[in-house]
Write a protein that holds these residues in place. Structure first.
Motif, mmCIF file in Angstrom:
data_model
loop_
_atom_site.group_PDB
_atom_site.id
_atom_site.type_symbol
_atom_site.label_atom_id
_atom_site.label_comp_id
_atom_site.label_asym_id
_atom_site.label_seq_id
_atom_site.Cartn_x
_atom_site.Cartn_y
_atom_site.Cartn_z
ATOM 1 N N SER A 1 62.769 44.528 35.623
ATOM 2 C CA SER A 1 64.094 45.096 35.883
ATOM 3 C C SER A 1 64.777 45.582 34.611
ATOM 4 O O SER A 1 65.891 46.124 34.667
ATOM 5 N N THR A 2 64.147 45.411 33.444
ATOM 6 C CA THR A 2 64.832 45.750 32.193
ATOM 7 C C THR A 2 65.083 47.251 32.034
ATOM 8 O O THR A 2 65.886 47.645 31.186
ATOM 9 N N PHE A 3 64.425 48.072 32.859
ATOM 10 C CA PHE A 3 64.711 49.505 32.784
ATOM 11 C C PHE A 3 66.176 49.770 33.111
ATOM 12 O O PHE A 3 66.750 50.783 32.688
ATOM 13 N N VAL A 4 66.805 48.843 33.847
ATOM 14 C CA VAL A 4 68.207 49.018 34.227
ATOM 15 C C VAL A 4 69.100 48.971 32.989
ATOM 16 O O VAL A 4 70.109 49.674 32.913
ATOM 17 N N GLU A 5 68.742 48.165 32.000
ATOM 18 C CA GLU A 5 69.526 48.120 30.771
ATOM 19 C C GLU A 5 69.464 49.454 30.040
ATOM 20 O O GLU A 5 70.432 49.876 29.416
ATOM 21 N N ALA A 6 68.312 50.108 30.138
ATOM 22 C CA ALA A 6 68.213 51.451 29.569
ATOM 23 C C ALA A 6 69.147 52.400 30.320
ATOM 24 O O ALA A 6 69.827 53.236 29.713
ATOM 25 N N PHE A 7 69.197 52.263 31.640
ATOM 26 C CA PHE A 7 70.077 53.108 32.458
ATOM 27 C C PHE A 7 71.530 52.934 32.032
ATOM 28 O O PHE A 7 72.252 53.913 31.814
ATOM 29 N N SER B 1 66.398 55.747 41.430
ATOM 30 C CA SER B 1 67.654 56.406 41.771
ATOM 31 C C SER B 1 68.856 55.526 41.450
ATOM 32 O O SER B 1 68.782 54.295 41.497
ATOM 33 N N GLU B 2 69.978 56.162 41.145
ATOM 34 C CA GLU B 2 71.211 55.429 40.846
ATOM 35 C C GLU B 2 71.661 54.614 42.062
ATOM 36 O O GLU B 2 72.223 53.524 41.914
ATOM 37 N N LYS B 3 71.426 55.120 43.250
ATOM 38 C CA LYS B 3 71.820 54.408 44.480
ATOM 39 C C LYS B 3 71.111 53.053 44.562
ATOM 40 O O LYS B 3 71.730 52.029 44.874
ATOM 41 N N TYR C 1 54.375 41.397 44.976
ATOM 42 C CA TYR C 1 54.850 41.075 43.626
ATOM 43 C C TYR C 1 55.484 42.254 42.902
ATOM 44 O O TYR C 1 56.015 42.087 41.809
ATOM 45 N N GLU C 2 55.442 43.426 43.491
ATOM 46 C CA GLU C 2 56.128 44.572 42.890
ATOM 47 C C GLU C 2 57.597 44.524 43.273
ATOM 48 O O GLU C 2 57.933 44.373 44.451
ATOM 49 N N LEU C 3 58.475 44.635 42.286
ATOM 50 C CA LEU C 3 59.901 44.571 42.563
ATOM 51 C C LEU C 3 60.275 45.622 43.605
ATOM 52 O O LEU C 3 59.847 46.780 43.527
ATOM 53 N N ALA C 4 61.103 45.200 44.565
ATOM 54 C CA ALA C 4 61.394 46.040 45.735
ATOM 55 C C ALA C 4 61.938 47.409 45.352
ATOM 56 O O ALA C 4 61.564 48.420 45.957
ATOM 57 N N PHE C 5 62.825 47.465 44.333
ATOM 58 C CA PHE C 5 63.411 48.764 44.025
ATOM 59 C C PHE C 5 62.521 49.624 43.130
ATOM 60 O O PHE C 5 62.920 50.694 42.672
ATOM 61 N N LEU C 6 61.279 49.152 42.895
ATOM 62 C CA LEU C 6 60.299 49.974 42.189
ATOM 63 C C LEU C 6 59.247 50.561 43.131
ATOM 64 O O LEU C 6 58.360 51.279 42.688
ATOM 65 N N LYS C 7 59.361 50.240 44.395
ATOM 66 C CA LYS C 7 58.344 50.673 45.366
ATOM 67 C C LYS C 7 58.096 52.178 45.310
ATOM 68 O O LYS C 7 56.950 52.633 45.289
ATOM 69 N N ASP C 8 59.154 52.964 45.279
ATOM 70 C CA ASP C 8 59.012 54.430 45.280
ATOM 71 C C ASP C 8 59.394 55.047 43.938
ATOM 72 O O ASP C 8 59.681 56.243 43.849
ATOM 73 N N GLU D 1 72.626 49.052 44.278
ATOM 74 C CA GLU D 1 72.402 47.997 45.271
ATOM 75 C C GLU D 1 71.981 46.686 44.606
ATOM 76 O O GLU D 1 72.275 45.599 45.109
ATOM 77 N N VAL D 2 71.308 46.789 43.475
ATOM 78 C CA VAL D 2 70.795 45.589 42.813
ATOM 79 C C VAL D 2 71.730 45.113 41.708
ATOM 80 O O VAL D 2 71.855 43.901 41.470
ATOM 81 N N TYR D 3 72.422 46.033 41.036
ATOM 82 C CA TYR D 3 73.201 45.670 39.848
ATOM 83 C C TYR D 3 74.697 45.938 39.929
ATOM 84 O O TYR D 3 75.429 45.564 39.016
ATOM 85 N N THR D 4 75.182 46.580 40.963
ATOM 86 C CA THR D 4 76.603 46.897 41.108
ATOM 87 C C THR D 4 77.125 47.708 39.918
ATOM 88 O O THR D 4 77.564 47.160 38.897
ATOM 89 N N ILE D 5 77.053 48.997 40.022
ATOM 90 C CA ILE D 5 77.556 49.883 38.973
ATOM 91 C C ILE D 5 79.074 49.989 39.098
ATOM 92 O O ILE D 5 79.597 50.483 40.094
ATOM 93 N N ASP D 6 79.795 49.471 38.124
ATOM 94 C CA ASP D 6 81.258 49.530 38.102
ATOM 95 C C ASP D 6 81.686 49.876 36.688
ATOM 96 O O ASP D 6 81.730 49.020 35.812
#
Length: 461
Positions: free
Chosen positions: A283-289, A338-340, A307-314, A344-349
């Motif tokens: 999930s560390t790619f999110v920190e890059a985002f 995607s940002e969407k 074992y693949e993280l759900a939001f990496l499926k596609d 859902e996983v990290y709450t962008i605020d």
């Protein structure tokens, strides 16, 4: 003679991995201190706690890094802290897909751990905790990931400059920094360790480790080796996963002068100064985002669906050297997730920082008796004591006798077997604390001072 004392606290934060947790906890402590609370941060193998058979802290609220079952609470608090309420930061907020619907999964909690207050970064994890783990909705707190606050505009000056970091690690200032954030475990693990992981995460974990993790790491290191040979203007920084020991990566450092294995500094620090960023099933790619940086996902070996993280499926993934080599020169790929989905996983605020949300929530928890654990629950998680421990526990009620016990633990005599066992256990745990880079009160104060300086500068600019 060592003298027993107890420290009264509002919040006691207990951390395990310094580079993963400490900065985040310092930010939370900064805000709670500012609001007038008494807060302390200690390592999970706190040196004073190692000899304690009686609380040295009384905290109204203990904040842990993870709390899956009764043994998690015991591991954190041992005998050294008395507390009334518990908040689980749940730094491992994201679970394997197979656990998303399995009520009996290790990370879906059991025992007293099911009744603590728990942080959720986003709606996806909140849904699991409510629908699968069947948690009390009032005890699930959606606040986002506090660590992402360090990538906000108001804290942008907290981190070192690229020049400062490169100087610290003796890397020439004119080099491009290509960062690989490892999602992998150590190259070698005992059968005992594998059995324990399979107990927690299913028998498929053995396959995931041996047939996916290890081959993926080997291939990616080979890819990096090829680039290191071709491009002396690039330095690859291999950032180990917390607790990872990689012989393969260490061998690369001996082979290539422009390949470094560096565990120091936080991931966010490295993300902000790097020219290219790579990771895998992490999930560390999110920190890059959140840091407004591109991150490439390397998947040379397919990851089992469980074992693949759900939001990496596609997600957009790179699976061969040719595509990897294209990213070295420049690539027009869009961000791989995607940002969407990230929301859902990290709450962008972008408006309200998570550390403010956490402090608001923490004030609610400390003031409201609804969150108190019962006396029965607080007794339930303790381990069964052997006869010698029962005797010491009884003696702790008499402070002068307990002071004598503390002095004996710190000395080399008498050579009684149960005292020798206690001393040996303490030495072992102190070594563990050292390996996890246990820090000092002075360093914590310095981090908080730097945070305060940056936030003050942000308000006046």
């Amino acid at each position: 003679m060592v003298k027993y004392k107890i420290e009264e606290l509002d919040f006691l934060f207990i951390y395990e991995h310094k580079v993963r947790e400490l900065e985040n906890l310092c930010l939370l402590k900064y805000e709670l201190d500012r609001r007038g609370y008494k807060v302390k941060i200690v390592h999970i193998e706190d040196a004073e706690a190692l000899k304690a058979m009686r609380p040295i802290y009384h905290a109204k609220v203990v904040v842990t890094m993870a709390c899956y079952q009764n043994s998690s609470i015991e591991w954190h608090t041992k005998n050294f802290v008395k507390f009334d309420k518990l908040i689980d930061m749940q730094w491992e907020n994201i679970v394997f897909p197979m656990d998303e619907k399995d009520t009996k999964a290790y990370k879906n909690y059991s025992g007293v751990a099911k009744d603590v207050v728990r942080i959720s970064w986003g709606e996806m994890n909140k849904k699991r905790m409510l629908e699968v783990a069947k948690m009390d909705p009032k005890k699930v707190k959606l606040i986002g990931h506090v660590g992402m606050d360090f990538l906000r505009e108001e804290l942008k000056g907290y981190y070192l400059s690229k020049e400062e970091v490169l100087k610290e690690y003796d890397i020439p200032a004119d080099k491009k920094i290509f960062l690989f954030i490892s999602p992998y475990f150590s190259d070698y693990h005992s059968e005992e360790y594998l059995k324990e992981m399979c107990r927690r995460f299913g028998e498929g974990w053995r396959y995931y480790y041996k047939e996916c993790m290890l081959p993926s790491k080997k291939i990616i290191l080979e890819w990096m080796g090829k680039i290191c040979e071709q491009r002396q203007d690039i330095v690859f920084v291999y950032r180990p996963h917390p607790g990872e020991e990689s012989r393969q990566a260490d061998e690369m450092t001996a082979k290539y002068s422009n390949f470094k294995v560096i565990g120091g500094q936080s991931v966010k620090q490295w993300i902000l100064i790097s020219d290219k960023i790579y990771t895998g099933n992490s999930s560390t790619f999110v920190e890059a985002f959140f840091g407004r940086k591109m991150c490439y996902l390397l998947f040379p070996v397919p990851v089992p669906a469980d074992y693949e993280l759900a939001f990496l499926k596609d997600a957009d993934k790179i699976s061969d050297f040719e595509d990897f080599a294209k990213t070295i020169e420049g690539d027009d790929r869009p961000f791989p997730v995607s940002e969407k989905l990230i929301d859902e996983v990290y709450t962008i605020d972008w408006n309200k920082p998570s550390y403010i949300k956490f402090a608001d929530m923490a004030e609610e928890v400390i003031k409201n008796p609804y969150y108190n654990l019962t006396k029965e629950q607080l007794k339930e998680y303790y381990h069964k004591m052997v006869a010698a421990e029962k005797l010491i526990k009884a003696l702790t009620k008499v402070t002068p006798l307990y002071n004598i016990y503390l002095t004996m633990v710190e000395s080399d005599s008498p050579k009684w077997k149960w005292l020798e066992n206690k001393r040996a256990a303490r030495r072992k745990l102190e070594q563990i604390a050292h390996e996890f880079e246990k820090t000092s009160d002075e360093e914590i104060a310095a981090i908080i001072g730097k945070i305060a300086e940056q936030l003050a500068a942000g308000k006046t600019s």
